[in-house]
Design a protein around this motif. Structure first.
Motif, PDB file in Angstrom:
ATOM      1  N   PHE A   1      -9.773  -4.054   0.587  1.00 46.44           N
ATOM      2  CA  PHE A   1      -8.639  -3.325   1.127  1.00 46.44           C
ATOM      3  C   PHE A   1      -8.012  -4.147   2.247  1.00 46.44           C
ATOM      4  O   PHE A   1      -8.666  -5.008   2.856  1.00 46.44           O
ATOM      5  CB  PHE A   1      -9.079  -1.955   1.655  1.00 46.44           C
ATOM      6  CG  PHE A   1      -9.280  -0.923   0.581  1.00 46.44           C
ATOM      7  CD1 PHE A   1      -8.201  -0.253   0.037  1.00 46.44           C
ATOM      8  CD2 PHE A   1     -10.553  -0.632   0.122  1.00 46.44           C
ATOM      9  CE1 PHE A   1      -8.385   0.695  -0.957  1.00 46.44           C
ATOM     10  CE2 PHE A   1     -10.753   0.310  -0.867  1.00 46.44           C
ATOM     11  CZ  PHE A   1      -9.668   0.977  -1.406  1.00 46.44           C
TER      12      PHE A   1
ATOM     13  N   SER B   1      -5.790   1.561  -5.968  1.00 47.44           N
ATOM     14  CA  SER B   1      -7.178   1.990  -5.751  1.00 47.44           C
ATOM     15  C   SER B   1      -7.186   3.285  -4.951  1.00 47.44           C
ATOM     16  O   SER B   1      -6.364   3.476  -4.052  1.00 47.44           O
ATOM     17  CB  SER B   1      -7.971   0.906  -5.006  1.00 47.44           C
ATOM     18  OG  SER B   1      -8.008  -0.293  -5.746  1.00 47.44           O
ATOM     19  N   THR B   2      -8.109   4.160  -5.284  1.00 51.40           N
ATOM     20  CA  THR B   2      -8.242   5.422  -4.569  1.00 51.40           C
ATOM     21  C   THR B   2      -8.948   5.205  -3.232  1.00 51.40           C
ATOM     22  O   THR B   2      -9.726   4.255  -3.063  1.00 51.40           O
ATOM     23  CB  THR B   2      -9.030   6.436  -5.408  1.00 51.40           C
ATOM     24  OG1 THR B   2     -10.298   5.853  -5.775  1.00 51.40           O
ATOM     25  CG2 THR B   2      -8.272   6.783  -6.684  1.00 51.40           C
ATOM     26  N   ASP B   3      -8.666   6.084  -2.266  1.00 47.14           N
ATOM     27  CA  ASP B   3      -9.217   5.917  -0.919  1.00 47.14           C
ATOM     28  C   ASP B   3     -10.733   6.068  -0.880  1.00 47.14           C
ATOM     29  O   ASP B   3     -11.385   5.488  -0.009  1.00 47.14           O
ATOM     30  CB  ASP B   3      -8.586   6.942   0.035  1.00 47.14           C
ATOM     31  CG  ASP B   3      -7.121   6.620   0.315  1.00 47.14           C
ATOM     32  OD1 ASP B   3      -6.747   5.432   0.183  1.00 47.14           O
ATOM     33  OD2 ASP B   3      -6.362   7.541   0.655  1.00 47.14           O
ATOM     34  N   ASN B   4     -11.300   6.852  -1.806  1.00 44.10           N
ATOM     35  CA  ASN B   4     -12.751   7.049  -1.757  1.00 44.10           C
ATOM     36  C   ASN B   4     -13.531   5.797  -2.130  1.00 44.10           C
ATOM     37  O   ASN B   4     -14.755   5.769  -2.026  1.00 44.10           O
ATOM     38  CB  ASN B   4     -13.172   8.211  -2.658  1.00 44.10           C
ATOM     39  CG  ASN B   4     -12.702   8.028  -4.100  1.00 44.10           C
ATOM     40  OD1 ASN B   4     -12.141   6.999  -4.468  1.00 44.10           O
ATOM     41  ND2 ASN B   4     -12.924   9.049  -4.917  1.00 44.10           N
TER      42      ASN B   4
ATOM     43  N   ASP C   1       0.813  -1.216   0.000  1.00 44.53           N
ATOM     44  CA  ASP C   1       0.000   0.000   0.000  1.00 44.53           C
ATOM     45  C   ASP C   1       0.846   1.266   0.000  1.00 44.53           C
ATOM     46  O   ASP C   1       0.550   2.218  -0.719  1.00 44.53           O
ATOM     47  CB  ASP C   1      -0.940   0.003   1.213  1.00 44.53           C
ATOM     48  CG  ASP C   1      -2.026  -1.043   1.087  1.00 44.53           C
ATOM     49  OD1 ASP C   1      -2.438  -1.327  -0.054  1.00 44.53           O
ATOM     50  OD2 ASP C   1      -2.455  -1.588   2.118  1.00 44.53           O
ATOM     51  N   SER C   2       1.896   1.292   0.819  1.00 42.60           N
ATOM     52  CA  SER C   2       2.679   2.520   0.962  1.00 42.60           C
ATOM     53  C   SER C   2       3.968   2.511   0.160  1.00 42.60           C
ATOM     54  O   SER C   2       4.603   3.555  -0.010  1.00 42.60           O
ATOM     55  CB  SER C   2       3.008   2.760   2.445  1.00 42.60           C
ATOM     56  OG  SER C   2       3.724   1.658   2.976  1.00 42.60           O
TER      57      SER C   2
ATOM     58  N   THR D   1     -10.963   3.342  -9.531  1.00 43.50           N
ATOM     59  CA  THR D   1     -11.536   4.540  -8.926  1.00 43.50           C
ATOM     60  C   THR D   1     -13.043   4.531  -9.071  1.00 43.50           C
ATOM     61  O   THR D   1     -13.618   3.687  -9.789  1.00 43.50           O
ATOM     62  CB  THR D   1     -10.946   5.811  -9.569  1.00 43.50           C
ATOM     63  OG1 THR D   1     -11.423   6.959  -8.882  1.00 43.50           O
ATOM     64  CG2 THR D   1     -11.355   5.911 -11.034  1.00 43.50           C
TER      65      THR D   1
ATOM     66  N   ASP E   1      -7.260  -3.372   5.199  1.00 43.13           N
ATOM     67  CA  ASP E   1      -7.862  -3.188   6.519  1.00 43.13           C
ATOM     68  C   ASP E   1      -9.297  -3.710   6.597  1.00 43.13           C
ATOM     69  O   ASP E   1      -9.932  -3.592   7.642  1.00 43.13           O
ATOM     70  CB  ASP E   1      -7.839  -1.703   6.901  1.00 43.13           C
ATOM     71  CG  ASP E   1      -8.547  -0.827   5.870  1.00 43.13           C
ATOM     72  OD1 ASP E   1      -8.977  -1.362   4.826  1.00 43.13           O
ATOM     73  OD2 ASP E   1      -8.668   0.393   6.101  1.00 43.13           O
TER      74      ASP E   1
ATOM     75  N   HIS F   1     -13.564   3.285  -0.365  1.00 40.67           N
ATOM     76  CA  HIS F   1     -14.039   2.730   0.910  1.00 40.67           C
ATOM     77  C   HIS F   1     -15.543   2.927   1.080  1.00 40.67           C
ATOM     78  O   HIS F   1     -16.184   2.153   1.789  1.00 40.67           O
ATOM     79  CB  HIS F   1     -13.297   3.376   2.082  1.00 40.67           C
ATOM     80  CG  HIS F   1     -11.943   2.767   2.342  1.00 40.67           C
ATOM     81  ND1 HIS F   1     -10.794   3.243   1.758  1.00 40.67           N
ATOM     82  CD2 HIS F   1     -11.573   1.713   3.114  1.00 40.67           C
ATOM     83  CE1 HIS F   1      -9.767   2.517   2.179  1.00 40.67           C
ATOM     84  NE2 HIS F   1     -10.207   1.585   2.990  1.00 40.67           N
TER      85      HIS F   1
ATOM     86  N   CYS G   1      -7.485  -4.756  -3.397  1.00 45.55           N
ATOM     87  CA  CYS G   1      -7.678  -3.489  -4.100  1.00 45.55           C
ATOM     88  C   CYS G   1      -6.358  -2.914  -4.608  1.00 45.55           C
ATOM     89  O   CYS G   1      -6.318  -2.238  -5.626  1.00 45.55           O
ATOM     90  CB  CYS G   1      -8.391  -2.492  -3.190  1.00 45.55           C
ATOM     91  SG  CYS G   1     -10.124  -2.920  -2.869  1.00 45.55           S
ATOM     92  N   THR G   2      -5.299  -3.160  -3.861  1.00 44.56           N
ATOM     93  CA  THR G   2      -3.960  -2.816  -4.329  1.00 44.56           C
ATOM     94  C   THR G   2      -3.201  -4.117  -4.502  1.00 44.56           C
ATOM     95  O   THR G   2      -2.960  -4.834  -3.531  1.00 44.56           O
ATOM     96  CB  THR G   2      -3.233  -1.904  -3.336  1.00 44.56           C
ATOM     97  OG1 THR G   2      -3.993  -0.702  -3.160  1.00 44.56           O
ATOM     98  CG2 THR G   2      -1.857  -1.540  -3.844  1.00 44.56           C
TER      99      THR G   2
END
Length: 595
Positions: free
Chosen positions: A398, A382-385, A299-300, A538, A400, A387, A486-487
């Motif tokens: 994701f 994947s974009t955070d939105n 992810d990071s 997205t 988490d 979620h 997602c990633t």
């Protein structure tokens, strides 16, 4: 007198807003009579609300709303003095606009329900140093060093005794250590071989450390792969390879994460290679690499890591910076009794945070061949939105959102491995030697081979049937529900192959090799390009987009805005209450005047 009072109460009295008209008798005229055709519409509406019957008051509020609303066409339909043919004209147009607006909004809603997520190319190219080099797992078909354990002779001796006596009578003629090795190899031999030896399982040792025994039989790293090259530096392969247990047996792995970084507890797996890979070990004269600092996650990405990273990465896509390994097989170790007639190496490429699935795609490196593999990453972000959209709609998890029992991070490979392990434990009460398992669950023995083999086949059939059922019934559930992450990071590859003659190569270099029965193979893996295009997942239709599209459709066809809905609520809630109080007040005034 009473009759006169009764007649007066039924008379509609004009309010202060209703101006007296000449030659009009208010005792005999009604609010809807033709005599009021010249009265202003505002006066008529207010008179209906204050002095008319309940039905007349409701009509008055409706007329008042139609006169004030911003919705197109409504005022022309309900306007007091407008001709009937004009009202019909506007009624038809308004209904047509409502039909098209509702149809388009329904299509937009269905699109939001069915496909809220879109996959597209990222706007910028991603350099290859942003991602790790693939984890390379090499599984040789030769599983045993014959000088340590001669499987062919021992297995044939046991079968010959069994065919002659219908049982294995000469158990004492074979050393106990070889019988234990025989029991361990049954877990990696072909299915027909296992079935042939199944009647003899009771006479073989049961309490065998399978992973440790198979590791003792495995050909050493530096014998299978004498030397390697990575990122322009030469290495002894045993310095950069790990032993890793897989369904194919014990394999060699390059650039994989340590078990403590993959599993929540490294004791979940039956074997962990104690040798820690140190990429500062090399045998050229270049300066040492820097110590590995920082960390990496899918992810990071890489955080705080320099030129020497964990897992390893490369900057260039040239063959010079490729991973290269010289692989050799000794003919005296060839085995056609336990494994198939296919000789060579199976090579698996996967992302470092995942375990290799040996049932998936692999690269076959035959003995005596040179195989060049050019890799093109398949990187999905994947974009955070996302979620705000359920995993069922976006078809991914994701990290988490989906916690695995054995693995630190979620990936489709890890989920499928855990699913198989849990299903095997539930069916057999044990796990195969390479599977992650709870600490209190034993490793399957000889008597459990048929059980875990049947469990794997049953799980495959269940997943296939449930997946097909889901295509018919979207609400049907699939066991384990191993959707993609997602990633995610996968590696597509292209293969080039040619013959490699080790003997002629040695003669060309005028070298003498220590093994006269060696058959060499060469494997090269490198990135195809310096940069690649990532895929971005997205939102195509979020809640805000849905509202915006619906608002645009309403505005285009009917002129409706958010205040139009507030206005509607106001007129048929607060305005009705206010009109009700005015009617009560007007009635009191009429009663007072009548008295």
């Amino acid at each position: 007198m009473a009759d006169q009072l009764k007649g007066k109460r039924s008379t509609i009295w004009p309010g202060p807003e209703l101006l007296p008209l000449p030659n009009t008798n208010y005792n005999r005229a009604s609010i809807t009579s033709a005599a009021l055709s010249d009265v202003a519409s505002d006066v008529i509406i207010k008179s209906r609300i204050r002095y008319g019957s309940r039905l007349s008051a409701c009509k008055g509020i409706l007329l008042e709303y139609s006169k004030s609303t911003t919705i197109h066409g409504i005022r022309y339909i309900f306007e007091v003095h407008r001709p009937i043919y004009e009202k019909l004209y506007w009624l038809v147009l308004t209904c047509t606009s409502v039909y098209f607006a509702v149809s388009l909004i329904w299509d937009t809603y269905l699109k939001w329900q069915d496909s809220p997520v879109i996959l597209g190319f990222d706007e910028t190219l991603v350099p290859v140093h942003r991602i790790p080099f693939p984890t390379i797992t090499i599984c040789p078909e030769i599983k045993m060093e014959r000088n340590v354990f001669d499987y062919r002779n021992i297995s044939r001796q046991i079968l010959a005794d069994f065919k002659q006596n219908q049982q294995f009578l000469n158990v004492d003629s074979i050393e106990e250590e070889d019988l234990a090795r025989m029991a361990a190899t049954m877990h990696i031999c072909d299915a027909d071989v296992v079935q042939r030896f199944a009647p003899l399982f009771s006479q073989l040792p049961q309490n065998v450390d399978i992973a440790r025994t198979l590791l003792d039989l495995t050909i050493t790293k530096n014998l299978t792969a004498p030397f390697c090259k990575w990122n322009g530096r030469f290495y002894f392969c045993d310095k950069i390879f790990d032993f890793v247990p897989t369904d194919e047996g014990i394999c060699y792995q390059f650039n994989g994460l340590r078990p403590k970084d993959i599993y929540r507890d490294e004791r979940f797996v039956s074997y962990v290679d104690p040798d820690i890979v140190d990429f500062n070990n090399f045998f050229d004269d270049l300066e040492p690499l820097n110590n590995i600092t920082g960390n990496w996650s899918l992810d990071s990405g890489y955080l705080g890591q320099g030129k020497n990273a964990y897992p390893q990465r490369t900057v260039f896509s040239s063959a010079r910076n490729a991973f290269f390994a010289f692989l050799q097989a000794l003919e005296h170790n060839y085995d056609f009794d336990c494994r198939s007639f296919k000789q060579g190496y199976k090579v698996f490429l996967n992302s470092p945070e995942s375990v290799p699935l040996t049932t998936g795609n692999y690269i076959l490196v035959p003995n005596g061949d040179e195989v060049v593999v050019s890799v093109l990453p398949n990187y999905v972000v994947s974009t955070d939105n996302l979620h705000e959209i359920s995993p069922e709609k976006r078809q991914c998890f994701f990290d988490d959102e989906r916690a695995l029992r054995f693995f630190r991070s979620y990936s489709q490979n890890n989920c499928q491995t855990e699913c198989l392990a849990n299903f095997t434990v539930a069916k057999c009460g044990c796990a195969k030697f390479w599977m992650p398992k709870p600490l209190d669950v034993p490793v399957c023995g000889l008597d459990d081979i048929a059980c875990y083999t049947a469990a794997q086949e049953e799980l495959n059939v269940l997943l296939q049937n449930q997946t097909m059922q889901q295509t018919v019934d979207p609400n049907a559930k699939v066991m384990c529900d191993c959707m993609p992450a997602c990633t995610s990071l996968e590696y597509n590859f292209e293969i080039s192959r040619a013959r490699y003659d080790l003997a002629k190569t040695l003669r060309a270099f005028r070298e003498v090799y220590e093994h006269d029965d060696s058959i060499g193979s060469r494997l090269s893996v490198y990135f195809k390009e310096h940069q690649f295009t990532a895929i971005k997942r997205t939102i195509m239709f979020g809640v805000s987009t849905l509202i915006s599209n619906c608002g645009g459709i309403f505005g285009l066809f009917m002129g409706i805005s958010s205040l139009s809905f507030i206005e509607l609520v106001y007129f048929f809630s607060m305005r009705i209450c206010s009109s009700w109080r005015q009617r009560r007040k007007a009635k009191k005034q009429i009663l007072i005047q009548e008295e």
